[in-house]
Write a protein that holds these residues in place. Structure first.
Motif, short mmCIF file in Angstrom:
data_model
loop_
_atom_site.label_atom_id
_atom_site.label_comp_id
_atom_site.label_asym_id
_atom_site.label_seq_id
_atom_site.Cartn_x
_atom_site.Cartn_y
_atom_site.Cartn_z
N ASP A 1 8.35 -52.31 -54.19
CA ASP A 1 7.17 -52.52 -53.59
C ASP A 1 7.20 -53.68 -52.52
O ASP A 1 6.22 -53.54 -51.39
N PRO A 2 8.27 -54.10 -51.98
CA PRO A 2 8.90 -54.87 -51.03
C PRO A 2 8.75 -54.20 -49.48
O PRO A 2 8.84 -54.88 -48.38
N TYR A 3 9.04 -53.06 -50.15
CA TYR A 3 9.23 -52.54 -48.97
C TYR A 3 8.21 -50.99 -48.35
O TYR A 3 8.88 -50.11 -47.73
N ASP A 4 7.27 -51.70 -48.35
CA ASP A 4 6.28 -50.49 -48.34
C ASP A 4 5.62 -50.49 -46.76
O ASP A 4 5.54 -49.23 -46.60
N ILE A 5 5.67 -51.20 -45.60
CA ILE A 5 6.32 -50.42 -43.76
C ILE A 5 7.48 -49.36 -44.28
O ILE A 5 7.24 -48.52 -43.40
N PHE A 6 8.24 -50.02 -44.88
CA PHE A 6 9.60 -48.82 -44.68
C PHE A 6 8.87 -47.54 -45.14
O PHE A 6 9.33 -46.05 -44.80
N LEU A 7 8.25 -47.66 -46.57
CA LEU A 7 7.74 -46.17 -47.11
C LEU A 7 7.22 -45.18 -46.42
O LEU A 7 6.94 -44.39 -46.46
N LYS A 8 5.91 -46.11 -45.49
CA LYS A 8 4.83 -45.45 -45.12
C LYS A 8 5.56 -44.94 -43.82
O LYS A 8 5.29 -44.04 -43.15
N LYS A 9 6.85 -45.70 -42.90
CA LYS A 9 7.36 -44.89 -41.58
C LYS A 9 8.21 -43.71 -42.78
O LYS A 9 8.12 -42.71 -41.57
N VAL A 10 8.48 -43.77 -43.34
CA VAL A 10 9.61 -42.57 -43.76
C VAL A 10 8.25 -41.14 -44.17
O VAL A 10 8.81 -40.83 -43.72
N PHE A 11 7.44 -41.37 -44.73
CA PHE A 11 6.80 -40.68 -44.69
C PHE A 11 5.57 -40.28 -44.12
O PHE A 11 5.70 -39.37 -43.19
N PRO B 1 7.26 -43.88 -55.37
CA PRO B 1 6.51 -44.75 -54.58
C PRO B 1 6.37 -44.06 -52.71
O PRO B 1 5.41 -44.46 -52.66
N LEU B 2 7.25 -43.29 -52.58
CA LEU B 2 6.91 -42.63 -52.02
C LEU B 2 5.40 -40.97 -51.61
O LEU B 2 4.35 -41.23 -50.84
N THR B 3 5.77 -41.00 -53.43
CA THR B 3 3.93 -40.53 -53.73
C THR B 3 3.30 -40.98 -53.28
O THR B 3 1.98 -40.42 -53.06
N ALA B 4 3.49 -42.24 -53.92
CA ALA B 4 2.11 -43.44 -54.05
C ALA B 4 1.73 -43.87 -52.71
O ALA B 4 0.47 -43.91 -52.06
N VAL B 5 2.17 -43.17 -51.33
CA VAL B 5 2.01 -43.49 -50.17
C VAL B 5 0.93 -42.79 -49.64
O VAL B 5 -0.01 -42.68 -49.23
N ALA B 6 1.65 -41.07 -50.17
CA ALA B 6 0.31 -40.60 -49.74
C ALA B 6 -0.79 -40.42 -50.20
O ALA B 6 -2.19 -40.24 -49.78
N LYS B 7 -0.65 -40.72 -51.37
CA LYS B 7 -1.87 -40.21 -52.62
C LYS B 7 -2.90 -41.53 -51.60
O LYS B 7 -4.35 -41.68 -51.71
N GLU B 8 -2.27 -42.79 -51.22
CA GLU B 8 -3.39 -44.25 -50.19
C GLU B 8 -3.51 -43.61 -49.35
O GLU B 8 -4.53 -44.04 -48.98
N ARG B 9 -2.67 -42.28 -48.54
CA ARG B 9 -3.18 -42.36 -47.41
C ARG B 9 -4.75 -40.85 -47.74
O ARG B 9 -5.42 -41.66 -46.24
N ILE B 10 -4.58 -40.73 -48.64
CA ILE B 10 -5.60 -39.69 -49.47
C ILE B 10 -6.68 -40.07 -48.88
O ILE B 10 -7.82 -39.80 -48.33
N GLU B 11 -6.76 -41.56 -50.22
CA GLU B 11 -8.03 -42.12 -50.13
C GLU B 11 -8.75 -43.07 -49.13
O GLU B 11 -9.56 -43.14 -49.40
N SER B 12 -7.83 -43.24 -48.44
CA SER B 12 -8.11 -43.70 -47.46
C SER B 12 -9.32 -43.02 -46.26
O SER B 12 -10.28 -43.72 -45.74
N ALA B 13 -8.21 -41.68 -46.47
CA ALA B 13 -9.18 -40.85 -45.16
C ALA B 13 -10.76 -40.30 -46.18
O ALA B 13 -11.94 -40.00 -45.67
N ARG B 14 -10.59 -40.12 -47.52
CA ARG B 14 -12.00 -40.63 -48.15
C ARG B 14 -13.23 -41.62 -47.56
O ARG B 14 -13.95 -41.05 -47.65
N LYS B 15 -12.57 -42.63 -47.60
CA LYS B 15 -13.25 -44.03 -47.05
C LYS B 15 -14.07 -44.05 -45.89
O LYS B 15 -14.21 -44.72 -45.80
N LYS B 16 -13.42 -43.20 -45.29
CA LYS B 16 -13.39 -43.28 -43.53
C LYS B 16 -15.33 -43.44 -43.39
O LYS B 16 -16.24 -42.52 -44.17
N LEU B 17 -15.88 -43.96 -42.82
CA LEU B 17 -17.24 -43.81 -42.01
C LEU B 17 -17.54 -42.69 -42.14
O LEU B 17 -18.73 -41.92 -42.51
#
Length: 331
Positions: free
Chosen positions: A121-131, A65-81
């Motif tokens: 899954d219910p602790y996505d806020i915590f995972l993002k804070k940890v990353f 799950p912590l690895t997935a947070v990193a992947k999500e951030r990479i994808e979000s950055a790529r989708k910037k305007l």
């Protein structure tokens, strides 16, 4: 109650000291609730012991799950305007770490994680804070900048994460408390064993469910069961609580059961029960173990109180024949 004794947790899931702590906590809880049923106490003890291994599984399961947070951030950055060059060509070393792939593809680990019905899954806020915390650290920057790329390196990074990011985390403490009443105080034990597992995986060893008791890791004649030890200890303490607590109260002038700190009483009762029930354990070992426990679970004066009372009462019980040690056991 504080988390303690992680240094004694390196080579096994539950050693004798941790088992004594668990017996103490069950006895203490039984006294507070007024339920001194031996059968119920044994049930609670077994649940408490198994819960430590469950927590280990749950915490090891945070890697993906912590690895997935990193992947999500990479994808979000790529989708910037207007993405930057770094956004379009990010460093994916952490997002592609081999440890997450290894655990996700291990059928035994995946099966047992799902069987326990665990999920981050219910602790996505915590995972993002940890990353966010991890990605701000020097050890993470060094990892991301390194030319080395290997499973061993990925494991070393996650060892640092487990060592530095989870202990004393109020958010994690709340998550664990909500999930299980038995996980209070067990985090340090579980994290230490997680780190031991990662060191094994770094060497190319396959993951396997660790034995719960130290004795389960040994074979051959004469190996005493740790499960039998702690069960017998708790049973003797619960069954003899009235007798032992009366001895304690009688030994302290101008005190009675209600005035003696309940944690100290439970610790001393366990010490007396152990001295009586286990002739092969030296008296000094028993006293030292419960004095150590009292340092963390009692009051500032508990160490002196527990040490003095156990020494005095066990000496008297040796004299009247209640405590009998093997001839080759020194006091």
């Amino acid at each position: 109650m504080r988390t303690i004794f992680a240094e004694n947790f390196v080579n096994r899931m539950l050693n004798r000291r941790i088992l004594r702590i668990k017996a103490f906590k069950v006895l203490y809880s039984s006294v507070l609730s007024g339920n001194m049923s031996v059968s119920e106490a044994k049930t609670q003890l077994e649940l408490s012991c198994e819960a430590t291994r469950d927590l280990y599984i749950f915490m090891l399961g945070i890697v993906s799950p912590l690895t997935a947070v990193a992947k999500e951030r990479i994808e979000s950055a790529r989708k910037k305007l207007v993405p930057t060059e770094e956004d379009l060509n990010p460093n994916t070393r952490f997002a592609d770490n081999r440890l997450a792939v290894l655990l996700d593809s291990d059928p035994d680990f995946v099966k047992i994680f799902k069987k326990r019905k665990f999920s981050w899954d219910p602790y996505d806020i915590f995972l993002k804070k940890v990353f966010t915390s991890v990605s701000s650290k020097k050890y993470y920057a060094d990892y991301m900048a390194s030319e080395e790329s290997s499973l061993a390196m990925d494991c070393r990074l996650f060892i640092k994460i487990f060592e530095e990011e989870f202990v004393d985390s109020p958010e994690l403490e709340q998550i664990l408390e909500d999930m299980s009443i038995y996980w209070n105080d067990d985090l340090a034990y579980s994290l230490t064993y997680v780190c031991r597992t990662l060191k094994s995986l770094a060497k190319g060893e396959r993951w396997s469910l660790p034995p719960l008791y130290q004795s389960d890791m040994k074979t051959g004649p004469g190996i005493e069961s740790d499960k039998a030890f702690v069960t017998r200890l708790l049973q003797a303490a619960v069954a003899g609580y009235g007798r032992y607590s009366a001895q304690v109260a009688a030994a302290v002038s101008n005190w009675d059961n209600e005035r003696i700190v309940s944690t100290d009483m439970a610790i001393i009762v366990l010490g007396l029960a152990e001295a009586v029930e286990f002739p092969g354990i030296p008296v000094k070992v028993t006293i030292n173990e419960y004095v150590e426990i009292s340092k963390y679970y009692g009051t500032p004066k508990s160490r002196i109180f527990v040490n003095g009372l156990l020494d005095r009462l066990i000496s008297a019980m040796e004299q009247d024949g209640t405590v009998v040690k093997n001839a080759d056991i020194c006091r």
